[in-house]
Design an enzyme around this catalytic site. Structure first.
Site, PDB file in Angstrom:
ATOM      1  N   ARG A  21       3.147  -5.292   0.365  1.00 33.42           N
ATOM      2  CA  ARG A  21       1.798  -5.835   0.738  1.00 33.42           C
ATOM      3  C   ARG A  21       0.529  -5.047   0.379  1.00 33.42           C
ATOM      4  O   ARG A  21      -0.637  -5.481   0.032  1.00 33.42           O
ATOM      5  CB  ARG A  21       1.661  -5.467   2.567  1.00 33.42           C
ATOM      6  CG  ARG A  21       2.569  -6.343   3.283  1.00 33.42           C
ATOM      7  CD  ARG A  21       2.826  -6.036   4.742  1.00 33.42           C
ATOM      8  NE  ARG A  21       3.292  -4.537   4.976  1.00 33.42           N
ATOM      9  CZ  ARG A  21       2.726  -4.089   6.034  1.00 33.42           C
ATOM     10  NH1 ARG A  21       2.303  -4.572   7.108  1.00 33.42           N
ATOM     11  NH2 ARG A  21       3.372  -2.792   6.135  1.00 33.42           N
ATOM     12  N   ASN A  39       3.740  -8.949   6.787  1.00 30.94           N
ATOM     13  CA  ASN A  39       5.287  -9.106   7.024  1.00 30.94           C
ATOM     14  C   ASN A  39       5.554  -9.893   8.042  1.00 30.94           C
ATOM     15  O   ASN A  39       4.845 -10.219   8.980  1.00 30.94           O
ATOM     16  CB  ASN A  39       5.800  -7.762   7.201  1.00 30.94           C
ATOM     17  CG  ASN A  39       5.940  -6.677   6.312  1.00 30.94           C
ATOM     18  OD1 ASN A  39       5.685  -7.151   5.010  1.00 30.94           O
ATOM     19  ND2 ASN A  39       6.102  -5.287   6.495  1.00 30.94           N
TER      20      ASN A  39
END
Length: 94
Positions: A21, A39
């Protein structure tokens, strides 16, 4: 006037716990893209990229490898969709 292209991707493989990320956010911001990355409960990562078509396409290509510790096995792509309301690229939680 330049066109804005928006795509969403689901990235599968070893993509959680490897800074995927943070890497995605840095790469997207470097290309002037807006959107988000987060996520998913199934262990994959979901991202939305919006911006100039060339930059979006390049970002999708980068997602196929990800950061050094990632092991991407699949990237599914959905074209179109609404661009994000903010002009920033953010990491979403939960």
């Amino acid at each position: 006037m330049s066109a804005t292209h928006t795509v969403s991707v689901i990235v599968k493989g070893r993509v959680q716990g490897v800074s995927y990320r943070a890497w995605t956010q840095a790469e997207a911001r470097a290309r002037g893209l807006s959107g988000y990355v987060r996520n998913r409960d199934d262990g994959s990562v979901e991202a939305l990229f919006s911006g100039p078509p060339e930059a979006v396409d390049h970002m999708v290509a980068l997602c196929r490898s990800g950061p050094p510790a990632a092991r991407v096995t699949d990237v599914s792509l959905r074209e179109g969709g609404d661009p994000p309301e903010t002009g920033r690229f953010e990491i979403l939680r939960g």
